[in-house]
Design a protein around this motif. Structure first.
Motif, short mmCIF file in Angstrom:
data_model
loop_
_atom_site.label_atom_id
_atom_site.label_comp_id
_atom_site.label_asym_id
_atom_site.label_seq_id
_atom_site.Cartn_x
_atom_site.Cartn_y
_atom_site.Cartn_z
N PHE A 164 0.65 -1.25 0.08
CA PHE A 164 -0.20 0.16 -0.19
C PHE A 164 0.94 1.16 0.25
O PHE A 164 2.31 1.15 -0.07
N THR A 165 0.02 2.16 -0.24
CA THR A 165 0.57 3.84 -0.43
C THR A 165 0.31 4.18 0.58
O THR A 165 -1.31 4.28 1.31
N LEU A 166 0.81 4.88 1.94
CA LEU A 166 0.58 5.79 2.69
C LEU A 166 0.02 7.39 2.23
O LEU A 166 1.26 7.75 2.24
N THR A 167 -1.50 7.24 2.08
CA THR A 167 -1.14 8.64 1.61
C THR A 167 -1.31 10.22 2.45
O THR A 167 -0.79 11.10 2.27
N ALA A 168 -1.95 9.42 3.24
CA ALA A 168 -2.51 10.49 4.45
C ALA A 168 -2.72 9.75 5.97
O ALA A 168 -3.38 9.14 5.79
N ILE A 169 -2.80 10.60 7.17
CA ILE A 169 -2.88 10.23 8.11
C ILE A 169 -2.89 11.53 9.11
O ILE A 169 -2.40 12.67 8.50
N ASP A 170 -3.51 11.65 9.66
CA ASP A 170 -4.14 12.82 10.93
C ASP A 170 -3.96 12.30 12.74
O ASP A 170 -4.27 11.17 12.77
N PHE A 171 -3.23 12.53 13.09
CA PHE A 171 -2.86 12.36 14.27
C PHE A 171 -3.09 14.09 15.14
O PHE A 171 -3.89 14.83 15.08
#
Length: 204
Positions: A93-100
């Motif tokens: 997979f590609t980690l496109t975006a993530i919120d922390f």
């Protein structure tokens, strides 16, 4: 005819890449918090595993709790200090975006370490810093060819952290999609196989 049938069979056999967005909204609850199974598997098949041996290693804040950085929704929170959570499940997979966010959704900063495990078994690290604003901080990454990502809160309160809106692209379950160059070689090979089959049919 044989070449067409062979190509159709290969197309069915190859896994298709997809886009997945994990919002944790299946964890919405009206209590102060919900204890989440560890590992937690999202409805899309993405797995979040915390390395704490404790039964309540992962929780989700209640939808109306002031600590929830996604009011009305849900986020995933590590419930014990100095623990890491690994995102896995797809084979690529590609980690496109993530919120922390701060574990209590406050205007408090802090650093989070991301460790990327690539499909070729190499690794790389990246440190993200919360903005210091209340609520979620969006990180747009676009890092591909991953088989897993581990995030570890370093200097956030606790250190704990809550996560939301994990966007994965090029998601493949149960196999690896060939790179463009590999596709080109495969297609050329299929063409040769088909041509050879036609010649054998004509000779026969």
């Amino acid at each position: 005819m044989l070449k067409t049938l062979f190509l159709a069979t290969v197309a069915v056999a190859m896994p298709a890449a997809a886009t997945v967005s994990v919002t944790f909204d299946d964890l919405i609850n009206s209590g102060p918090f919900l204890v989440v199974s560890n590992p937690y598997t999202s409805p899309q098949g993405v797995v979040f595993t915390n390395d704490s041996p404790n039964a309540e290693a992962l929780i989700a804040w209640g939808s109306s709790d002031s600590a929830n950085a996604d009011p009305g929704g849900a986020t995933l929170v590590n419930n014990y200090s100095f623990t890491s959570t690994t995102i896995s499940g797809p084979s690529r997979f590609t980690l496109t975006a993530i919120d922390f966010a701060d574990p209590f959704a406050g205007a408090v900063g802090g650093d989070i370490l991301l460790r990327f495990l690539f499909t070729d078994s190499t690794t790389a690290d990246l440190t993200l810093s919360l903005s210091g604003d209340a609520g979620l901080t969006r990180f747009t990454l676009g890092i591909g060819n991953l088989s897993a990502v581990t995030y570890t809160p370093l200097t956030t309160r606790g250190p704990w952290v809550q996560v939301d809106n994990v966007v994965l692209d090029d998601v493949v379950f149960g196999g690896v999609v060939p790179e463009p160059a590999s596709w080109a070689l495969m297609i050329a090979g299929f063409g040769l196989v088909g041509a050879a089959a036609r010649r054998r049919v004509v000779v026969a």
